[in-house]
Design an enzyme around this catalytic site. Structure first.
Site, short mmCIF file in Angstrom:
data_model
loop_
_atom_site.label_atom_id
_atom_site.label_comp_id
_atom_site.label_asym_id
_atom_site.label_seq_id
_atom_site.Cartn_x
_atom_site.Cartn_y
_atom_site.Cartn_z
N LYS A 215 0.80 -1.23 0.00
CA LYS A 215 0.00 0.00 0.00
C LYS A 215 0.84 1.28 0.00
CE LYS A 215 -3.65 -0.01 -0.41
NZ LYS A 215 -4.91 -0.30 -1.13
N1 PMP Z 1 -3.14 -7.43 1.54
C1 PMP Z 1 -3.05 -6.57 2.57
C2 PMP Z 1 -2.39 -7.03 3.83
C3 PMP Z 1 -3.59 -5.27 2.46
O1 PMP Z 1 -3.51 -4.42 3.51
C4 PMP Z 1 -4.24 -4.88 1.27
C5 PMP Z 1 -4.80 -3.51 1.15
N2 PMP Z 1 -6.11 -3.33 1.59
C6 PMP Z 1 -4.33 -5.82 0.22
C7 PMP Z 1 -3.75 -7.07 0.39
C8 PMP Z 1 -5.09 -5.55 -1.05
O2 PMP Z 1 -4.64 -4.50 -1.83
P1 PMP Z 1 -5.63 -3.60 -2.68
O3 PMP Z 1 -6.24 -2.59 -1.77
O4 PMP Z 1 -4.74 -2.99 -3.72
O5 PMP Z 1 -6.69 -4.47 -3.29
#
Ligand code: PMP
Length: 345
Positions: A56
């Site tokens: 992120k």
């Molecule tokens: N894995 C973790 C540990 C996260 O914090 C996030 C972010 N919400 C994601 C995966 C997924 O990423 P995205 O928001 O780009 O879908």
């Protein structure tokens, strides 16, 4: 098997003039156990190597740079966001580097480590009870209201602000493409905001539209059914943090998803265990779920005749963020999940 590093040849480590430039350009690692299980190459993008130890950081940097470019964020202003934690950590680091303040609203179900980290980074942390998206008290709505009421504040809006997925179109996808020297057959990951899935998928397909992009959904999320049969319907539940979406966010709109898998926590956790015990990688559960999806995609590509298939996925964040949950026997037992053998000693 591709050798990416010749230890006999001294290499110059990357040098940057700004800590913000440490975001992205993460290594890609061949995952031995998953590759053996799939019968083809499974590669993991090491997003835990970002300064905030998660994928992120990329979205945080792109969102802040976009707000600056639009003139929405004034010097010394405040960035408000609702987050499961990792986006807040990325935003707090980026904000510190650029002279902004951060206010982070988080559901109180997230790990202690993320809350302690946010406070340590100097963010103002507001926790709210976990609630469905339809409830005005949901962390996303709470953060929007707070941003509206606060002078000089912007709402980062990671779910519907497509600067988020642009981070992956412009950085994650070209990095993977170059790291695999243009030879990649499949990409998969789970979705929280959907920025990583949609952005990396779009970016990779711009290089080669034949790359298969797959959603890997945890239980309790509605996207598997949406892509399988057009209906947003959730089944079961998951303890994975940061993933599991119930609606088509702006970031997910138009995501080029060719196929989809649904992975149970137990299967994701088994890969977290194996990657730790056999390969020395300490990861969170969304990474384990992603790897399970990558193995499923690899097997499917091999079954379709692509015997030398190459699949990439995202190792989203560090397991150090989950010492009180995934790596804590009491917590695992309370959730009815298996305890890693080395924690039973
Ligand atoms: N894995 C973790 C540990 C996260 O914090 C996030 C972010 N919400 C994601 C995966 C997924 O990423 P995205 O928001 O780009 O879908």
């Amino acid at each position: 098997m591709t050798e990416t590093l010749d230890l006999a040849q001294p290499q110059t480590p990357i040098v940057q003039r700004s800590a913000l430039d440490l975001i992205g350009n993460t290594p890609l690692v061949l995952l031995r156990g998953p590759s053996d299980a799939a019968g083809c190459e499974i590669w993991g993008k090491c997003e835990f190597a970002n300064p905030g130890a998660s994928v992120k950081d990329r979205a945080a940097l792109w969102i802040v740079r976009d707000a600056e470019a639009r003139g929405a964020l004034e010097p010394g202003g405040t960035i408000v966001e609702g987050t499961a934690g990792n986006t807040g950590i990325g935003l707090a680091l980026v904000a510190n580097a650029l002279g902004y303040k951060t206010v982070i609203v988080m559901p109180e179900t997230q790990s202690r480590e993320k809350m302690d980290t946010l406070r340590a980074l100097g963010a103002e942390l507001v926790t709210v009870p976990a609630a469905p998206f339809s409830n005005p008290g949901h962390f996303v709505h709470t953060s929007r209201r707070m941003a509206e009421e606060m002078p000089g504040a912007i709402w980062a809006d990671q779910f519907d602000n497509i600067a988020n997925r642009r981070a992956h179109i412009e950085s994650t996808a070209p990095e993977i493409w170059r790291q695999l020297e243009g030879r990649i057959d499949g990409f998969t990951c789970a979705a929280g905001t959907g920025g990583t899935l949609a952005g990396t998928g779009m970016g990779l397909k711009a290089f080669d539209e034949n790359i298969t992009v797959a959603l890997t959904d945890p239980h309790g999320a509605a996207l598997y059914n949406y892509f399988a049969c057009g209906e947003l319907r959730a089944e079961g539940s998951s303890v994975a943090e940061g993933i599991g979406q119930g609606r088509i966010t702006a970031n997910l709109d138009g995501a080029p998803v060719d196929t989809q898998y649904r992975i149970a926590d137990e299967e994701g956790l088994e890969w977290v265990r194996r990657l730790m015990a056999e390969e020395g990688l300490c990861l969170g559960l969304s990474s384990g779920i992603n790897v399970a999806g990558a193995v499923a995609l690899g097997r499917e590509l091999v079954a379709r005749g692509k015997r030398d298939a190459r699949v990439a996925t995202i190792l989203c964040d560090t397991g150090f963020r989950y010492l009180s949950t995934l790596y804590n026997p009491e917590w695992l037992k309370a959730k009815g999940l298996p305890v890693f053998p080395w924690l039973q000693r």
